[in-house]
Scaffold this active site. Structure first.
Site, PDB file in Angstrom:
ATOM      1  N   LYS A  86      -1.833  -0.016 -24.932  1.00 16.48           N
ATOM      2  CA  LYS A  86      -2.229  -0.026 -26.131  1.00 16.48           C
ATOM      3  C   LYS A  86      -1.061  -0.042 -27.120  1.00 16.48           C
ATOM      4  CE  LYS A  86      -6.934   1.952 -25.686  1.00 16.48           C
ATOM      5  NZ  LYS A  86      -7.064   2.685 -24.389  1.00 16.48           N
ATOM      6  N   THR A 102      -3.145   5.897 -21.958  1.00 20.66           N
ATOM      7  CA  THR A 102      -3.129   4.527 -21.525  1.00 20.66           C
ATOM      8  C   THR A 102      -1.669   3.749 -21.915  1.00 20.66           C
ATOM      9  OG1 THR A 102      -4.139   3.595 -23.625  1.00 20.66           O
ATOM     10  CG2 THR A 102      -5.545   3.974 -21.287  1.00 20.66           C
ATOM     11  N   GLU A 142      -0.510   4.849  -0.582  1.00 20.52           N
ATOM     12  CA  GLU A 142      -1.236   6.057  -0.779  1.00 20.52           C
ATOM     13  C   GLU A 142      -0.383   7.249  -0.553  1.00 20.52           C
ATOM     14  OE1 GLU A 142      -4.796   6.021   1.528  1.00 20.52           O
ATOM     15  OE2 GLU A 142      -5.681   4.330   0.298  1.00 20.52           O
ATOM     16  N   ASP A 180      -6.049  13.596 -25.351  1.00 22.74           N
ATOM     17  CA  ASP A 180      -6.301  12.390 -24.835  1.00 22.74           C
ATOM     18  C   ASP A 180      -5.386  11.483 -25.839  1.00 22.74           C
ATOM     19  OD1 ASP A 180      -6.919   9.629 -24.331  1.00 22.74           O
ATOM     20  OD2 ASP A 180      -9.055  10.042 -23.822  1.00 22.74           O
ATOM     21  N   TYR A 232       0.856  -1.274  -0.065  1.00 20.49           N
ATOM     22  CA  TYR A 232      -0.071  -0.052  -0.217  1.00 20.49           C
ATOM     23  C   TYR A 232       0.769   1.342  -0.064  1.00 20.49           C
ATOM     24  CZ  TYR A 232      -5.041  -0.387   0.084  1.00 20.49           C
ATOM     25  OH  TYR A 232      -6.219  -0.471  -0.433  1.00 20.49           O
ATOM     26  N   ARG A 249      -1.762  -2.879 -18.476  1.00 21.14           N
ATOM     27  CA  ARG A 249      -3.049  -2.198 -18.286  1.00 21.14           C
ATOM     28  C   ARG A 249      -2.843  -1.024 -17.357  1.00 21.14           C
ATOM     29  NH1 ARG A 249      -7.647  -3.577 -20.994  1.00 21.14           N
ATOM     30  NH2 ARG A 249      -6.378  -5.044 -22.163  1.00 21.14           N
TER      31      ARG A 249
END
Ligand code: DSN
Length: 424
Positions: free
Chosen positions: A229, A226, A56, A200, A54, A235
């Site tokens: 691709k 992203t 954060e 984008d 974790y 991903r």
């Protein structure tokens, strides 16, 4: 103690599904424009022990202890992204492209504020203001589209709409548009009305990394993307920006829209950035574009209507009505998948059919290029697709085309058997 048994020993059902999908991936020609095959190195980082942590917050400013090594790793990912794309700031935590866009909207707008983006059925993306997406529900969307004759983005319309509606954000980017974006014109329009220019680049950031299409970073205030691709990473999503927007974007991603970052995916993004910075990656992305061009040219010569008349990037849209008025995109895509070509049906501009039926097919070449195919195989694939579509009611013709596809695909497996030890 956790069990040290293998996946197969613990969960043979899931192992068997992975094995079956590996066989599917290895036996088809893959033309989904947003898919690719990650390398074993990317997958090793993605499945690493960073999944346990974790973290954060951001490097050196975490809400959990034990982040010293994760900090080093995430900093490496950030620095690699900045250097690869020439950006002043990078946030590598977005879990997806949609969450990257959501983060940007949260950082720049109040509910009800206006975004000017490309309509979904003209080539845009759900998060660019579709009424079924949060973007269309929380923001006032003004949408531009393609010029009806040229089927290129109508920059006069973009400017007219911008002057009329004074959006806070002008959004350039697409999921199904095959031509270069005119960044200079978008920048000038955003400047004229004092709007933020958001690009984008989810679909084409890999081509930017390889230098095969123009880089939006020098023009845009913010670029979302992203990593899975054309970039061929894990991903996930990311945001690049000028220093001016760094703080608000970081705050909008965490704590604004996400909790703990998926650090194993961040590690895999770092590996993908390293792979994409190598000279051979440019050879790869140039080949993606060459393959798309070869396929589109073959189809045009065969009498198929291609939206915008061709392609400058990794994808294009076929208008199936130029083959058979009665053949829908959905039926065509299903039939092609059955004979070994995997792609997706897609609305074409002003499509008379519904989005779940459509009159178009979207063809993309990043994955087939990773399979090792070049222009000769791209043209051959285009020939086989057109032959199958023209004979879509003829079982024996389809069987014969399917045999040719299987023979071709078997020569270009993304994960040949010598990779087996690296995949699980
Ligand atoms: N769903 C992706 C695509 O296929 O284009 C975009 O996020």
């Amino acid at each position: 103690m956790i069990s040290m048994k293998s996946l197969g020993e613990i969960d043979p059902e899931i192992e068997s599904l992975i094995t079956r999908d590996l066989a599917r991936q290895n036996s088809h020609i893959h033309l989904i424009a947003s898919e690719n095959f990650a390398s074993p190195a990317v997958m090793a980082a993605s499945s690493s022990i960073f999944t346990n942590k974790y973290a954060e917050g951001y490097p050196n400013k975490r809400y959990y202890e034990g982040c010293q090594i994760v900090d080093e790793m995430e900093t490496l990912a950030i620095e690699r992204a900045k250097s690869l794309f020439g950006a002043a700031h990078a946030n590598v935590q977005p879990h997806s492209g949609s969450q990257a866009n959501m983060g940007v909207y949260l950082s720049l707008m109040e509910p009800g504020d206006t975004i000017l983006g490309m309509r979904l059925d003209q080539g845009g993306h759900l998060t660019h203001g579709s009424p079924v997406n949060f973007s269309g529900q929380y923001y006032n969307i003004v949408a531009y589209g393609l010029h009806p004759e040229t089927e290129r983005i109508d920059m006069d319309q973009v400017r007219t709409l911008a002057l009329e509606h004074r959006p806070k954000v002008v959004l350039a980017g697409y999921s199904a548009y095959s031509r270069h974006l005119d960044y200079e014109a978008f920048r000038a329009i955003a400047d004229e009305i004092g709007a933020v220019l958001l690009v984008d680049a989810a679909h084409f950031i890999g081509l930017v990394a390889g230098g095969s299409v123009p880089n939006p970073v020098p023009y845009a205030d913010i670029v979302t993307a992203t990593t899975h691709k054309a970039l061929r990473g894990p991903r996930g999503g990311m945001i690049l920006s000028s220093e001016e927007y760094a703080k608000v974007i970081d705050k909008a991603i965490f704590p604004g829209g996400q909790g703990g970052p998926i650090e194993n995916q961040v590690a895999a993004k770092a590996v993908a950035f390293r792979e994409a910075s190598r000279p051979e990656f440019s050879t790869y992305t140039d080949q993606i574009v060459a393959n798309a061009r070869a396929m589109a040219e073959h189809m045009v010569e065969a009498g198929v209507r291609i939206i915008s008349g061709g392609t400058d990037n990794h994808l294009f849209l076929m208008d199936l009505r130029s083959i058979d008025e009665d053949l829908s995109g959905r039926d065509a895509a299903k039939m092609l998948d059955q004979i070994g070509v995997t792609l997706n049906f897609n609305s074409i501009p002003d499509d008379p059919r519904k989005p779940f039926i459509t009159s178009g097919l979207r063809i993309g070449t990043p994955a087939m290029t990773t399979q090792g195919m070049t222009e000769a195989e791209a043209s051959e694939t285009a020939r086989l697709i057109v032959a199958a579509l023209r004979k879509h009611n003829d079982e024996s013709a389809l069987e014969s085309v399917g045999g040719e596809i299987a023979a071709l695909a078997s020569r270009f497996q993304p994960y040949p058997s010598e990779f087996a030890g690296h995949l699980s």
